[in-house]
Design a protein around this motif. Sequence first.
Motif, mmCIF file in Angstrom:
data_model
loop_
_atom_site.group_PDB
_atom_site.id
_atom_site.type_symbol
_atom_site.label_atom_id
_atom_site.label_comp_id
_atom_site.label_asym_id
_atom_site.label_seq_id
_atom_site.Cartn_x
_atom_site.Cartn_y
_atom_site.Cartn_z
ATOM 1 N N TYR A 1 -6.122 -5.117 1.290
ATOM 2 C CA TYR A 1 -6.437 -4.063 2.050
ATOM 3 C C TYR A 1 -7.825 -3.443 1.515
ATOM 4 O O TYR A 1 -8.048 -3.169 0.463
ATOM 5 C CB TYR A 1 -5.177 -3.055 2.095
ATOM 6 C CG TYR A 1 -4.132 -3.513 2.567
ATOM 7 C CD1 TYR A 1 -3.742 -3.350 3.824
ATOM 8 C CD2 TYR A 1 -3.029 -4.266 1.644
ATOM 9 C CE1 TYR A 1 -2.504 -3.869 4.387
ATOM 10 C CE2 TYR A 1 -1.892 -4.711 2.140
ATOM 11 C CZ TYR A 1 -1.505 -4.575 3.681
ATOM 12 O OH TYR A 1 -0.267 -5.122 4.074
ATOM 13 N N ALA B 1 -6.320 2.636 5.540
ATOM 14 C CA ALA B 1 -6.231 1.273 5.168
ATOM 15 C C ALA B 1 -6.456 0.344 6.212
ATOM 16 O O ALA B 1 -6.248 0.393 7.294
ATOM 17 C CB ALA B 1 -4.824 0.852 4.546
ATOM 18 N N LEU C 1 -9.192 0.296 1.236
ATOM 19 C CA LEU C 1 -8.583 1.720 1.493
ATOM 20 C C LEU C 1 -10.023 2.533 1.344
ATOM 21 O O LEU C 1 -10.855 2.281 0.558
ATOM 22 C CB LEU C 1 -7.884 2.114 0.294
ATOM 23 C CG LEU C 1 -6.334 1.939 0.611
ATOM 24 C CD1 LEU C 1 -5.922 0.561 0.732
ATOM 25 C CD2 LEU C 1 -5.517 2.463 -0.654
ATOM 26 N N HIS D 1 -4.889 7.850 2.253
ATOM 27 C CA HIS D 1 -6.112 7.260 2.725
ATOM 28 C C HIS D 1 -5.842 6.221 3.855
ATOM 29 O O HIS D 1 -4.734 5.782 4.253
ATOM 30 C CB HIS D 1 -6.460 6.343 1.516
ATOM 31 C CG HIS D 1 -6.954 6.997 0.247
ATOM 32 N ND1 HIS D 1 -7.691 8.146 0.249
ATOM 33 C CD2 HIS D 1 -6.344 6.818 -1.199
ATOM 34 C CE1 HIS D 1 -7.683 8.469 -1.058
ATOM 35 N NE2 HIS D 1 -6.968 7.834 -1.883
ATOM 36 N N ILE E 1 0.992 -1.180 -0.162
ATOM 37 C CA ILE E 1 0.099 0.017 0.043
ATOM 38 C C ILE E 1 0.945 1.353 0.012
ATOM 39 O O ILE E 1 1.529 1.775 1.024
ATOM 40 C CB ILE E 1 -0.953 0.110 1.191
ATOM 41 C CG1 ILE E 1 -1.885 -1.144 0.935
ATOM 42 C CG2 ILE E 1 -1.540 1.448 1.347
ATOM 43 C CD1 ILE E 1 -2.771 -1.212 -0.280
#
Length: 294
Positions: free
Chosen positions: A270, A155, A272, A153, A148
């Motif tokens: 993930y 996560a 996000l 953002h 990531i």
Amino acid sequence: MVSLDRFDTFKAVVEAGSLTAAADLLGQTRAVVSFTIKRLEAELGVTLLTRNTRRLALTEAGERFYLRCLSMLEAAQLAIDEARSEHTELKGTLRITTTVEYALAKVVPALELFRTLHPELNVHLSTSSTHADLISERFDVALRLGRILDSSHRAVQLSTFEILPVASPAFVKSQPAIDSVQALEQTPWLEHGRVGELSVTGVSSGAVQSYQPDPGKARIKADNSSVLRAFALTGQGVAILPDWLVEDDLQAGRLVRLLPGWHFTRQGVYALYPDTRHLPLKVRVFIDFMKSQG
């Protein structure tokens, strides 16, 4: 009192960068969006946006009002979500973005159950090999794999998966014995555009090595795991692919797993979402559901 709908239109124009782009996102005509902004400015008695032939720009008053808009729209949505949660029903639209292959393998089956649990919630699933901009494209949540890099953002890790070096039986027969990490590094390979240096760990020894394939032996580069799988099936080289993408091919013998005594570093899945003060209920419920699916 100024309508919150006008606040939402103003927010969309700022984040999309133009009246036309905002109109596309909102499903309205450019004329309607332009009229809404003019009405908003008239009601407030200030100019929020300066316009020229190329783009829109926020005035100082517009910048301050935009920040207030975000807070007010988040608070309003939170109030709506909390009111709806008392009846355990989610409504509206949940906008999700992820890759094509992960959508087909994991998200679509999960959404079948999720939709039965929340039948009043509409789901808009968008798939792409490129990472969508959650803000300008108005997505609620993105499901991303691997590393990531989006620091702007929030996560949440949903699960992990194994990645495997695989090749067709015919390709393996055409190469010198691939019996070590060093031999694998020298084997013609298929490169994923977003996979960097990897580490591998011996199953029995626990020894850790870095995997750095010879750049000159990269036959093909692509940004889509399904495309790399197709090239691997036709004997073009070694591809490092998610276990959930190639498990059927391995069982059927269409692909062979290389170096079974070594494991590459597990990759993460993930969720996000934009860094907002209040996480919308529909996003929180969806994230919790996907975590429960493993």
